[in-house]
Design a protein around this motif. Structure first.
Motif, PDB file in Angstrom:
ATOM      1  N   SER A  54       0.828  -1.290  -0.049  1.00  0.00           N
ATOM      2  CA  SER A  54      -0.026  -0.116  -0.046  1.00  0.00           C
ATOM      3  C   SER A  54       0.685   1.421  -0.014  1.00  0.00           C
ATOM      4  O   SER A  54       0.821   2.100  -0.869  1.00  0.00           O
ATOM      5  CB  SER A  54      -0.895  -0.106   1.279  1.00  0.00           C
ATOM      6  N   LEU A  55       1.966   1.078   0.907  1.00  0.00           N
ATOM      7  CA  LEU A  55       2.844   2.362   0.640  1.00  0.00           C
ATOM      8  C   LEU A  55       3.376   2.649  -0.483  1.00  0.00           C
ATOM      9  O   LEU A  55       3.490   3.847  -0.974  1.00  0.00           O
ATOM     10  CB  LEU A  55       3.992   2.024   1.865  1.00  0.00           C
ATOM     11  N   ARG A  56       4.021   1.563  -1.159  1.00  0.00           N
ATOM     12  CA  ARG A  56       4.669   1.430  -2.346  1.00  0.00           C
ATOM     13  C   ARG A  56       3.650   2.085  -3.553  1.00  0.00           C
ATOM     14  O   ARG A  56       3.851   3.023  -4.373  1.00  0.00           O
ATOM     15  CB  ARG A  56       4.919   0.197  -2.898  1.00  0.00           C
ATOM     16  N   TRP A  57       2.434   1.619  -3.381  1.00  0.00           N
ATOM     17  CA  TRP A  57       1.499   1.976  -4.536  1.00  0.00           C
ATOM     18  C   TRP A  57       1.069   3.615  -4.262  1.00  0.00           C
ATOM     19  O   TRP A  57       0.892   4.485  -5.252  1.00  0.00           O
ATOM     20  CB  TRP A  57       0.276   1.039  -4.590  1.00  0.00           C
ATOM     21  N   SER A  58       0.818   4.015  -2.792  1.00  0.00           N
ATOM     22  CA  SER A  58       0.594   5.410  -2.873  1.00  0.00           C
ATOM     23  C   SER A  58       1.757   6.386  -3.242  1.00  0.00           C
ATOM     24  O   SER A  58       1.300   7.174  -3.847  1.00  0.00           O
ATOM     25  CB  SER A  58       0.300   5.577  -1.177  1.00  0.00           C
ATOM     26  N   LYS A  59       2.985   5.884  -2.929  1.00  0.00           N
ATOM     27  CA  LYS A  59       4.070   6.977  -3.221  1.00  0.00           C
ATOM     28  C   LYS A  59       4.059   6.984  -4.936  1.00  0.00           C
ATOM     29  O   LYS A  59       4.198   7.823  -5.423  1.00  0.00           O
ATOM     30  CB  LYS A  59       5.291   6.011  -2.671  1.00  0.00           C
ATOM     31  N   SER A  60       3.876   5.843  -5.502  1.00  0.00           N
ATOM     32  CA  SER A  60       3.952   5.826  -7.001  1.00  0.00           C
ATOM     33  C   SER A  60       2.714   6.560  -7.550  1.00  0.00           C
ATOM     34  O   SER A  60       3.017   7.411  -8.586  1.00  0.00           O
ATOM     35  CB  SER A  60       3.553   4.196  -7.721  1.00  0.00           C
ATOM     36  N   THR A  61       1.375   6.558  -7.012  1.00  0.00           N
ATOM     37  CA  THR A  61       0.458   7.442  -7.455  1.00  0.00           C
ATOM     38  C   THR A  61       0.764   8.745  -7.200  1.00  0.00           C
ATOM     39  O   THR A  61       0.572   9.941  -8.021  1.00  0.00           O
ATOM     40  CB  THR A  61      -0.888   7.011  -6.486  1.00  0.00           C
ATOM     41  N   ILE A  62       1.293   9.307  -6.007  1.00  0.00           N
ATOM     42  CA  ILE A  62       1.585  10.603  -5.869  1.00  0.00           C
ATOM     43  C   ILE A  62       2.745  11.054  -6.604  1.00  0.00           C
ATOM     44  O   ILE A  62       2.413  12.205  -7.220  1.00  0.00           O
ATOM     45  CB  ILE A  62       2.069  10.735  -4.346  1.00  0.00           C
ATOM     46  N   ASN A  63       3.736  10.206  -7.184  1.00  0.00           N
ATOM     47  CA  ASN A  63       4.616  10.660  -8.170  1.00  0.00           C
ATOM     48  C   ASN A  63       4.330  10.727  -9.612  1.00  0.00           C
ATOM     49  O   ASN A  63       5.078  11.348 -10.260  1.00  0.00           O
ATOM     50  CB  ASN A  63       5.724   9.765  -7.742  1.00  0.00           C
ATOM     51  N   VAL A  64       3.125  10.223 -10.115  1.00  0.00           N
ATOM     52  CA  VAL A  64       2.725  10.444 -11.297  1.00  0.00           C
ATOM     53  C   VAL A  64       2.642  11.684 -11.704  1.00  0.00           C
ATOM     54  O   VAL A  64       3.251  12.096 -12.790  1.00  0.00           O
ATOM     55  CB  VAL A  64       1.346   9.764 -11.734  1.00  0.00           C
ATOM     56  N   PRO A  65       1.977  12.721 -11.376  1.00  0.00           N
ATOM     57  CA  PRO A  65       1.988  14.068 -11.584  1.00  0.00           C
ATOM     58  C   PRO A  65       3.217  14.747 -11.669  1.00  0.00           C
ATOM     59  O   PRO A  65       3.616  15.549 -12.710  1.00  0.00           O
ATOM     60  CB  PRO A  65       0.921  14.878 -10.750  1.00  0.00           C
ATOM     61  N   LEU A  66       4.147  14.426 -10.913  1.00  0.00           N
ATOM     62  CA  LEU A  66       5.502  15.310 -10.765  1.00  0.00           C
ATOM     63  C   LEU A  66       6.366  14.667 -11.901  1.00  0.00           C
ATOM     64  O   LEU A  66       7.110  15.555 -12.544  1.00  0.00           O
ATOM     65  CB  LEU A  66       6.100  14.790  -9.262  1.00  0.00           C
ATOM     66  N   ARG A  67       6.297  13.323 -11.975  1.00  0.00           N
ATOM     67  CA  ARG A  67       6.926  12.789 -13.334  1.00  0.00           C
ATOM     68  C   ARG A  67       6.472  13.469 -14.609  1.00  0.00           C
ATOM     69  O   ARG A  67       7.343  13.657 -15.410  1.00  0.00           O
ATOM     70  CB  ARG A  67       7.017  11.315 -13.295  1.00  0.00           C
ATOM     71  N   GLN A  68       5.030  13.641 -14.679  1.00  0.00           N
ATOM     72  CA  GLN A  68       4.454  14.114 -15.940  1.00  0.00           C
ATOM     73  C   GLN A  68       4.980  15.453 -16.152  1.00  0.00           C
ATOM     74  O   GLN A  68       5.507  16.130 -17.171  1.00  0.00           O
ATOM     75  CB  GLN A  68       3.025  14.069 -16.061  1.00  0.00           C
ATOM     76  N   MET A  69       5.040  16.154 -15.193  1.00  0.00           N
ATOM     77  CA  MET A  69       5.425  17.478 -14.883  1.00  0.00           C
ATOM     78  C   MET A  69       6.626  17.984 -15.283  1.00  0.00           C
ATOM     79  O   MET A  69       7.151  18.810 -16.289  1.00  0.00           O
ATOM     80  CB  MET A  69       4.897  18.518 -13.716  1.00  0.00           C
TER      81      MET A  69
END
Length: 108
Positions: A54-69
């Motif tokens: 859950s921690l891994r998936w939450s971190k990945s989800t939060i990082n998506v817009p940062l990577r896109q930007m």
């Protein structure tokens, strides 16, 4: 930190001390060096007690817009860095840094 404040610091190059960085949300906390190890140990223990996936998936989800930007700005940013590196002001900035003096920029 909001976009306007980030832009301010990016354009002015103002330095931010740890207390101010914590106040504006650039970092999640600031403390005396003597307290840092205990804080890190406590934080790591807290994270280690959470469900790993859950921690891994939450971190990945939060990082998506940062990577896109970051991806959307990287090519333009690198191109401008390349152009800026060929200017007289860039040479002056490096010289001033090496000579430990204030730069005298000319806009060229």
């Amino acid at each position: 930190m909001g976009y306007a404040r980030a832009k301010h610091y990016l354009l002015t190059g103002e330095k931010i001390d740890a207390k101010e960085a914590a106040k504006i949300g650039l970092i999640n906390g600031a403390m005396p060096a003597a307290e840092l190890d205990a804080y890190v140990d406590q934080y790591v223990d807290k994270l280690a007690a959470l469900p790993t996936q859950s921690l891994r998936w939450s971190k990945s989800t939060i990082n998506v817009p940062l990577r896109q930007m970051a991806a959307s700005m990287m090519d333009v940013g690198m191109a401008y860095e390349n152009v800026a590196a060929r200017t007289a002001d860039h040479v002056e900035a490096i010289s001033a840094f090496r000579e430990k003096r204030k730069p005298a920029f000319t806009g060229k």
